[in-house]
Design an enzyme around this catalytic site. Structure first.
Site, PDB file in Angstrom:
ATOM      1  N   ASP A   1      69.387  33.471  16.163  1.00  0.00           N
ATOM      2  CA  ASP A   1      69.018  34.241  17.343  1.00  0.00           C
ATOM      3  C   ASP A   1      68.287  35.547  17.041  1.00  0.00           C
ATOM      4  O   ASP A   1      67.173  35.773  17.507  1.00  0.00           O
ATOM      5  CB  ASP A   1      70.257  34.508  18.220  1.00  0.00           C
ATOM      6  CG  ASP A   1      71.470  34.968  17.422  1.00  0.00           C
ATOM      7  OD1 ASP A   1      71.313  35.353  16.242  1.00  0.00           O
ATOM      8  OD2 ASP A   1      72.585  34.956  17.982  1.00  0.00           O
TER       9      ASP A   1
ATOM     10  N   ASP B   1      80.430  33.041   7.092  1.00  0.00           N
ATOM     11  CA  ASP B   1      79.849  31.717   7.321  1.00  0.00           C
ATOM     12  C   ASP B   1      78.931  31.371   6.157  1.00  0.00           C
ATOM     13  O   ASP B   1      78.319  32.253   5.535  1.00  0.00           O
ATOM     14  CB  ASP B   1      79.042  31.692   8.623  1.00  0.00           C
ATOM     15  CG  ASP B   1      79.906  31.967   9.847  1.00  0.00           C
ATOM     16  OD1 ASP B   1      81.127  31.745   9.751  1.00  0.00           O
ATOM     17  OD2 ASP B   1      79.367  32.405  10.873  1.00  0.00           O
TER      18      ASP B   1
ATOM     19  N   ASP C   1      84.395  37.608   9.636  1.00  0.00           N
ATOM     20  CA  ASP C   1      84.279  36.196   9.267  1.00  0.00           C
ATOM     21  C   ASP C   1      83.141  36.026   8.271  1.00  0.00           C
ATOM     22  O   ASP C   1      82.189  36.813   8.253  1.00  0.00           O
ATOM     23  CB  ASP C   1      84.006  35.321  10.494  1.00  0.00           C
ATOM     24  CG  ASP C   1      85.048  35.515  11.589  1.00  0.00           C
ATOM     25  OD1 ASP C   1      86.212  35.179  11.325  1.00  0.00           O
ATOM     26  OD2 ASP C   1      84.693  36.007  12.657  1.00  0.00           O
TER      27      ASP C   1
END
Length: 456
Positions: free
Chosen positions: A149, A75, A73
């Site tokens: 994170d 982003d 993916d």
């Protein structure tokens, strides 16, 4: 001077969560091949930049590109608000409650676009455990980096200039193969306990070592996962199991003390040789399918993970005097009811699981038209693969799996020969319910048969 330069290049001076100035890396330093970057992700960044906004490819895609791994993916992060993003694209949809994001669609390709988040913690709505419930406060890029994170997920790539901005020493940690939490791990886990599962998934997938400070609090804070909505837990577990490294992830879950309660009773199975062998085979097969680019069925995965418990319950109900088929359905109900307390298993998935389980005793019946009816079952392939898994684990006779392989692949004459041989050599495999009903009918026939010798 040289030492300072090297620290700047490697990003070792930017691991602090309050870092506001990134290390800037050019193409020769980050070695990202532009040909591996999604064309649609580039279109999104270009459109935003032409409209006067900052826009970068961010997170796992940058990490994977630097590791020469093809990202699944892409982003994008920007300083444009969700409403401003939506106005720039024909097919764009604002979603999310906890934090609003925009899905930009190009056919079936989806690019997730987020607005830089603020680092002001007091603006976020939290529960009594410190978990962030809602946070739509936007901020600057360095604040957004601090909110991510792990250091390896806090890098920003600009396709226009082919530069990478590294705020927290992500490049150094990639080279050291280290997974490190940004900020104070205890606080970050309280904000979002799912991060503990993400630690496991990334460490297993990337084959990275977990930084001791990042790993230390997990065992004592694992119970916080109980406060997370079941839908999010299910989504994260699905990512973990379909990552192509499911077996390694499961081993990491156990190592970090996170396996208890995530899949109820699964931790007990892993202590039993038969159950562990079956699950190890199932996850190994799944990982191999992912590596080969083959589709993965969530229903098959969860059916495999929970089969040992279903099997035990099935035996229990039969010992109590229940017929085999109703006993299997009752066992499936018990295990699924227990499981859905923790994971929000979708109805489609549980339906597939029931089909796969209920087909197993039917494979034993190899007479008459039953095998032909099995071939018409919509879940036949999944049920057959499950049977082969049971054979490989030593739970079912290998000859049964071989028979069905020949029957499925054979022509009409081959199938008739197989059925003929089976009916001549195999014992009666009619289920008890059918056999007893048949015997009862025969007794009735005898009772009403006229006496050939006439009345006594």
């Amino acid at each position: 001077m040289i030492k300072k330069f090297l620290l700047t290049i490697l990003g070792k001076n930017s691991s602090n969560a309050n870092s506001t100035k990134p290390v800037v890396l050019g193409p020769k330093q980050h070695k990202i091949d532009p040909k591996h970057v999604s064309g649609n992700a580039i279109r999104v960044t270009q459109t935003l930049q032409k409209a006067g906004f900052k826009a970068f490819i961010v997170g796992g895609a940058v990490r994977d590109l630097m590791l020469s791994v093809k990202p699944k993916d892409f982003d994008v992060a920007t300083n444009a608000t969700p409403e401003e993003i939506k106005r720039l694209f024909r097919r764009a949809f604002i979603i999310g409650r906890r934090f609003q994001i925009v899905h930009v669609m190009f056919g079936q390709d989806l690019i997730e676009v987020t607005t830089f988040r603020s680092g002001a913690e007091n603006t976020a709505q939290k529960d009594e455990h410190g978990r962030i419930l809602r946070d739509n406060t936007f901020g600057k890029q360095h604040e957004d980096a601090a909110r991510r994170d792990f250091t390896i997920n806090a890098m920003y790539y600009d396709p226009a200039t082919q530069t990478v901005l590294d705020y927290h020493g992500g490049v150094a940690d990639i080279r050291a193969k280290t997974l490190r939490m940004i900020g104070v791990p205890e606080e970050r886990y309280r904000e979002d306990p799912v991060r503990m599962l993400r630690v496991v998934r990334f460490a297993a997938k990337l084959k990275f070592n977990i930084d001791p400070a990042t790993s230390a609090p997990i065992a004592t804070m694992a119970s916080l996962i109980d406060n997370v909505p079941t839908a999010r837990i299910f989504d994260e577990m699905l990512k973990l199991l379909m990552s192509g490294h499911a077996l390694a992830c499961l081993q990491q879950l156990r190592q970090q003390g996170l396996h208890h309660g995530l899949l109820p009773l699964l931790d007990v199975v892993l202590e039993q040789p038969n159950g562990e062998k079956f699950i190890t085979l199932a996850l190994s097969n799944t990982d191999e399918r992912v590596r080969q680019g083959k589709p993965i069925s969530p229903g098959f995965l969860f059916a495999s993970l929970l089969w040992h418990q279903v099997n035990q319950k099935w035996a229990y109900y039969q010992e109590k005097g229940e017929y085999p088929i109703p006993a299997l359905h009752a066992a499936a109900d018990d295990i699924l009811n227990k499981q859905t307390e923790k994971l929000a298993l979708q109805r489609k998935i549980t339906s597939d699981m029931r089909d796969i389980w209920s087909m197993q005793p039917r494979f034993e019946r190899r007479i008459g038209k039953s095998p032909y009816k099995m071939l018409e079952h919509p879940r036949m392939r999944a049920g057959y693969d499950f049977l082969l898994l049971r054979c490989a684990a030593g739970e079912a006779d290998e000859a049964l799996g071989e028979w069905w392989t020949e029957f499925m692949n054979g022509d009409a004459s081959t199938r008739e020969a197989l059925l003929s041989n089976t009916s001549n050599t195999s014992p009666d495999t009619t289920p008890k319910t059918r056999r007893r009903r048949t015997n009862r009918k025969r007794k009735n026939i005898v009772a009403f048969k006229p006496n050939p010798q006439g009345p006594a």
